[in-house]
Motif scaffolding. Structure first.
Motif, short mmCIF file in Angstrom:
data_model
loop_
_atom_site.label_atom_id
_atom_site.label_comp_id
_atom_site.label_asym_id
_atom_site.label_seq_id
_atom_site.Cartn_x
_atom_site.Cartn_y
_atom_site.Cartn_z
N TYR A 498 0.81 -1.22 0.00
CA TYR A 498 0.00 0.00 0.00
C TYR A 498 0.85 1.27 0.00
CZ TYR A 498 0.40 -0.22 5.19
OH TYR A 498 0.85 -0.28 6.48
N ILE A 499 2.07 1.20 0.53
CA ILE A 499 2.93 2.39 0.50
C ILE A 499 3.41 2.66 -0.93
CG2 ILE A 499 5.19 3.26 1.20
CD1 ILE A 499 4.69 2.08 3.95
N ILE A 500 3.88 1.62 -1.62
CA ILE A 500 4.34 1.80 -3.00
C ILE A 500 3.18 2.22 -3.90
CG2 ILE A 500 5.25 0.59 -5.01
CD1 ILE A 500 7.00 -1.02 -3.12
N ALA A 502 0.39 3.87 -3.05
CA ALA A 502 0.06 5.27 -2.78
C ALA A 502 1.14 6.20 -3.31
CB ALA A 502 -0.12 5.48 -1.27
N PHE A 503 2.41 5.80 -3.19
CA PHE A 503 3.52 6.62 -3.67
C PHE A 503 3.48 6.78 -5.19
CE2 PHE A 503 7.84 6.92 -5.33
CZ PHE A 503 8.34 8.01 -4.63
N VAL A 504 3.34 5.66 -5.90
CA VAL A 504 3.39 5.70 -7.37
C VAL A 504 2.17 6.45 -7.93
CG1 VAL A 504 3.32 4.29 -9.45
CG2 VAL A 504 4.80 3.63 -7.55
N LEU A 505 0.97 6.14 -7.42
CA LEU A 505 -0.22 6.80 -7.95
C LEU A 505 -0.22 8.29 -7.60
CD1 LEU A 505 -3.00 4.12 -7.29
CD2 LEU A 505 -1.71 4.57 -9.38
N SER A 506 0.27 8.63 -6.41
CA SER A 506 0.37 10.06 -6.06
C SER A 506 1.37 10.76 -6.96
CB SER A 506 0.79 10.20 -4.59
OG SER A 506 -0.17 9.66 -3.72
N LEU A 507 2.48 10.09 -7.24
CA LEU A 507 3.49 10.67 -8.14
C LEU A 507 2.91 10.90 -9.52
CD1 LEU A 507 6.53 11.38 -7.76
CD2 LEU A 507 7.06 9.21 -8.84
N GLY A 573 13.44 2.05 8.79
CA GLY A 573 11.98 1.95 8.86
C GLY A 573 11.25 3.24 8.59
N GLY A 574 11.91 4.38 8.78
CA GLY A 574 11.24 5.65 8.56
C GLY A 574 11.19 6.10 7.11
N LEU A 575 12.00 5.49 6.24
CA LEU A 575 12.04 5.92 4.84
C LEU A 575 10.70 5.76 4.12
CD1 LEU A 575 15.57 4.57 3.79
CD2 LEU A 575 14.93 6.90 4.45
N PRO A 576 10.00 4.61 4.24
CA PRO A 576 8.69 4.53 3.58
C PRO A 576 7.71 5.57 4.09
CG PRO A 576 9.45 2.35 4.20
CD PRO A 576 10.37 3.32 4.85
N LEU A 577 7.76 5.86 5.37
CA LEU A 577 6.86 6.88 5.94
C LEU A 577 7.11 8.24 5.29
CD1 LEU A 577 6.03 7.39 9.68
CD2 LEU A 577 6.86 9.31 8.37
N VAL A 606 -5.77 -2.08 -8.69
CA VAL A 606 -4.57 -1.68 -7.94
C VAL A 606 -4.96 -1.07 -6.60
CG1 VAL A 606 -2.57 -0.15 -7.94
CG2 VAL A 606 -3.21 -1.36 -10.03
N LYS A 607 -5.94 -0.17 -6.60
CA LYS A 607 -6.40 0.43 -5.35
C LYS A 607 -7.03 -0.62 -4.44
CE LYS A 607 -8.37 4.48 -5.69
NZ LYS A 607 -9.27 5.58 -6.10
N SER A 608 -7.70 -1.60 -5.03
CA SER A 608 -8.30 -2.67 -4.22
C SER A 608 -7.22 -3.47 -3.51
CB SER A 608 -9.14 -3.59 -5.10
OG SER A 608 -10.19 -2.89 -5.72
N VAL A 609 -6.17 -3.85 -4.23
CA VAL A 609 -5.07 -4.60 -3.63
C VAL A 609 -4.43 -3.80 -2.50
CG1 VAL A 609 -2.78 -5.55 -4.05
CG2 VAL A 609 -4.62 -5.99 -5.67
N ALA A 610 -4.24 -2.49 -2.71
CA ALA A 610 -3.64 -1.65 -1.68
C ALA A 610 -4.52 -1.58 -0.44
CB ALA A 610 -3.38 -0.25 -2.23
N ASN A 611 -5.83 -1.42 -0.63
CA ASN A 611 -6.75 -1.36 0.51
C ASN A 611 -6.79 -2.68 1.27
OD1 ASN A 611 -8.02 1.33 0.65
ND2 ASN A 611 -8.75 0.88 -1.40
N ILE A 612 -6.80 -3.79 0.54
CA ILE A 612 -6.82 -5.10 1.20
C ILE A 612 -5.51 -5.32 1.95
CG2 ILE A 612 -6.86 -7.58 0.76
CD1 ILE A 612 -8.75 -6.99 -1.59
#
Length: 749
Positions: A498-500, A502-507, A573-577, A606-612
């Motif tokens: 979900y981090i990747i 959110a990162f890629v789609l936001s980018l 651990g803080g880098l993804p944040l 893609v959003k479904s996989v991230a939410n799950i």
């Protein structure tokens, strides 16, 4: 003796040993060098070329045919003009060799194509004429999977994704293969042990458990020599005895560590000497059965390190204990202590930091603070939190005992009243965090549903109830914090999903949308209160409020290993944040949602996989923050004996943990706008537990060893964070009053 299941487990772990290196498995040639980054220039060139083609096809909108046509047109035009100019200026013509396809080359290509086409036709004939059922189902499954993938993703995206995976996964595996192999072995061992335990329960496990429990009344020693592992038990004064147990084990893996699983005896002496060995496996039989768990631990100080644990003795609490320190836990506990390597504890801390809460920091922290204050605040909050947590970690062995609970440490330093107050603050803090996790899981579940059907049938309280039920099922199966093990790997993988995403789609949205508004919303008065609340969010994002409970699980030397885990949390651990928080705010500005996946645009699947992924990672993260309450209930009311998966212990967890999570779920459904209340509890508990108490306890313990500037620094922290705690509490109360006029109980937000 070692049972048949244990022998099978050891053989199966030996079978997992890979005989050939990765480079040889990949062929050992030029292609293997490129995949494993032995030829970095070629690999980087391929990745850059793939990225450039992705930009051309997906961003610039070129098609493959139009791009080839324009490139060829440009190339031919340049060569034609070069050739004409060279004739006029008497310069050499373009050095283009004559190109043609030889008859031999075409014959080889035809043979290659003919061979593979015949293979396909042969497979078809086997299915049609020979009625090969197994082959039919295999081909049908492959074709069905291809159709599913082809229906969800286009061929270019599949090619880019496959190329990136091929050029990254094998190289990362080769670099970190020891750690990855260790976790794979752990997972394999867990499956084997679970199956073996079930079989032994059916075949008469009570007799074996009774025999194993007889070891608890007498001390045991484990001695590992270069080619021999032996263990024995012997009676001591005041303890029941029996015939000695002896076994020898020769080990294939050059760096295994063997654990003998048992509950702590009240007056036992344990001497452990570990070594590396390499040979075959054999075992002698004694009068009792003992389980051997194999686990790789590459953080041992030497090949021959001796650690002794005695009851009733300790050091002065000044720094870390050496290998012969005599430190005991402050009180009995039903959960395991001193069993986890530092990197496992680091993953526990990182799981808490990179939980689904990270999807809300763009909207809850960056929007009220803006770029300058928000970025600076995150960095300062990380530094201050690391400092405060290191202080708490260094107090773990004060007074010659390991204080495995925060309330034990406070009670030892201040007295009984502070013990009760600290427990109350910690309980409220963790209860609200766990309730927030259930709300997050419910929101992720509802967000998945809304992507497909926005009809309002599945409401948020229903999703919260489902999330609470799943969390309870997970809690029934995980007896204690150390048992998470492989689940931490799953949690990390889910976090990355979900981090990747959110990162890629936001980018992508950030590049495709017009200029954003980064102004801080609200009136001047509301900006002040929102800034204070956002500062509390910054502090909350890094801290657990249960560091001693997590430190209780780490192996000796506990202080040094805990500091390693903390540095891992705050550096790696803080880098993804940071990535998802800053990119999310950059892409959407002041309109960023408090759940970032609601702001991003992209394919529904893609959003479904991230939410799950966020849903299931939240289930694992909740178990970490609920473990102090579980430990208290298991120790005070549980039997604390026998297998964790015995009928009594499982039934106890179902009743007690199920009741606790039922209350959590009810509060979550009743008050789904719990973020306001969490701000209040964070102000009244997270600040005092993490910063005020940490500095004041360190002052009290080390008062005779600190210089005047050091004392002034700690007092400044105590006073400053006390004031910030009161200000954050006032801001949270104001927010509760404002939102109470907007929302209602069991609201469908």
């Amino acid at each position: 003796m070692i049972s048949f299941q244990d022998r099978s487990l050891i053989r199966s772990l030996r079978s997992l040993q890979r005989q050939r290196p990765v480079h040889e498995i990949l062929g050992g040639g030029f292609l293997a060098d490129v995949i494993l980054w032995r030829r970095k220039n070629v690999t980087i060139g391929i990745l850059l070329g793939a990225l450039a083609s992705r930009v051309l096809f997906e961003v610039a909108g070129y098609t493959l045919l139009s791009l080839l046509s324009k490139v060829l047109l440009l190339l031919i035009s340049i060569l034609f003009l070069w050739s004409r100019a060279a004739g006029i200026l008497n310069r050499p013509r373009p050095p283009i060799p004559e190109m043609h396809l030889s008859e031999e080359m075409m014959r080889e290509a035809a043979v290659f194509v003919r061979f593979h086409v015949n293979v396909l036709l042969s497979v078809f004939n086997d299915i049609v004429h020979r009625k090969d059922t197994k082959l039919f189902y295999t081909i049908a499954l492959c074709l069905w999977m291809i159709s599913m993938v082809g229906g969800s993703i286009d061929i270019l995206t599949l090619g880019y994704t496959s190329l990136v995976i091929i050029l990254t996964v094998p190289a990362l595996y080769e670099k970190y293969e020891n750690g990855i192999d260790s976790y794979v072995k752990m997972a394999h061992m867990e499956v084997q042990m679970f199956g073996g335990s079930a079989g032994r329960l059916v075949d008469g496990a009570p007799r074996a458990a009774e025999a194993a429990n007889s070891l608890l009344v007498r001390p045991f020693s484990v001695i590992t020599h270069p080619n021999l592992l032996s263990f024995s038990s012997r009676p001591i004064d005041g303890c029941g005895g029996g015939p000695p147990i002896e076994a020898s084990t020769r080990v294939v893996d050059p760096s295994p560590i063997f654990f003998i699983s048992s509950s702590p005896a009240s007056s036992a002496t344990t001497t452990i000497t570990s070594s590396f060995a390499s040979s075959d496996i054999s075992a002698d039989e004694g009068d009792s059965e003992t389980s051997l768990l194999l686990h790789r631990d590459r953080e041992e100080e030497d090949a021959m390190t001796e650690t002794k644990l005695h009851v009733g003795h300790g050091n002065d609490g000044d720094g870390d204990a050496d290998s012969n320190s005599k430190i005991d836990a402050s009180e009995d506990t039903a959960h395991q202590i001193s069993s986890d390597p530092w990197y496992q504890v680091g993953f526990v801390l990182t799981t808490g930091v990179n939980s689904a809460y990270v999807l809300g920091y763009s909207g809850s922290a960056m929007v009220p603070l803006g770029w300058v204050i928000g970025t600076t605040g995150f960095i300062l909050a990380a530094a201050i939190s690391l400092y405060a947590n290191v202080l708490i970690a260094r107090l773990h062995e004060v007074g010659g005992k390991r204080h495995i609970r925060y309330r034990d440490l406070a009670g030892h330093i201040y007295g009984r009243k502070m013990y009760s107050l600290t427990w109350a603050l910690q309980y409220v803090n963790l209860f609200m965090i766990n309730t927030g996790y259930i709300i997050l899981a419910g929101q992720a579940l509802k967000a998945t549903y809304v992507l497909y059907r926005d009809d309002g049938v599945l409401k948020l309280p229903y999703c919260i109830a489902i999330a609470g039920f799943v969390c309870a099922l997970f809690a029934f199966g995980i007896p204690h914090l150390s048992a998470l093990r492989i689940w931490l790997g799953f949690s990390t993988f889910l976090s990355l999903i979900y981090i990747i995403t959110a990162f890629v789609l936001s980018l992508k949205d950030g590049f495709s949308t017009p200029a954003r508004d980064y102004s801080i919303p609200g009136s001047n008065a509301s900006k002040v209160f929102s800034t204070i609340g956002a500062a509390a969010t910054l502090v909350f994002s890094y801290n657990t409020g249960m560091l001693p409970e997590i430190q209780a699980t780490v192996k000796p030397p506990v202080i040094r290993n805990m500091e390693k885990a903390l540095w891992f949390q705050f550096v790696i651990g803080g880098l993804p944040l940071y990535a998802v928080t800053f990119v999310g705010y950059w892409a959407y500005g002041s309109s960023t949602s408090t759940y970032l996946l609601n702001s991003v645009n992209g394919p529904i699947w893609v959003k479904s996989v991230a939410n799950i992924a966020a849903f299931f990672q939240t289930v694992v993260a909740l178990h970490i923050f609920a473990s102090p309450m579980y430990e208290y209930l298991d120790t005070k009311y549980g039997r604390g004996q026998g297998s964790p998966f015995s009928f009594y212990n499982v039934s106890f967890r179902v009743v007690v943990r199920g009741g606790y999570l039922t209350i959590n779920t009810l509060v979550a459904a009743l008050l789904p706008f719990l973020g306001d209340f969490m701000s209040l509890t964070g102000a009244l508990s997270t600040f005092p537990l993490t910063f005020v108490l940490a500095n004041h306890m360190y002052l009290k313990v080390k008062k005779n060893k600190l210089s005047a500037p050091q004392k002034a620094w700690h007092w400044l922290n105590v006073v400053g964070f006390s004031c910030l705690s009161m200000a954050a509490a006032i801001a949270a109360l104001r927010l509760i009053v404002v939102d109470s006029n907007t929302y209602h109980l069991f609201a469908d937000l």
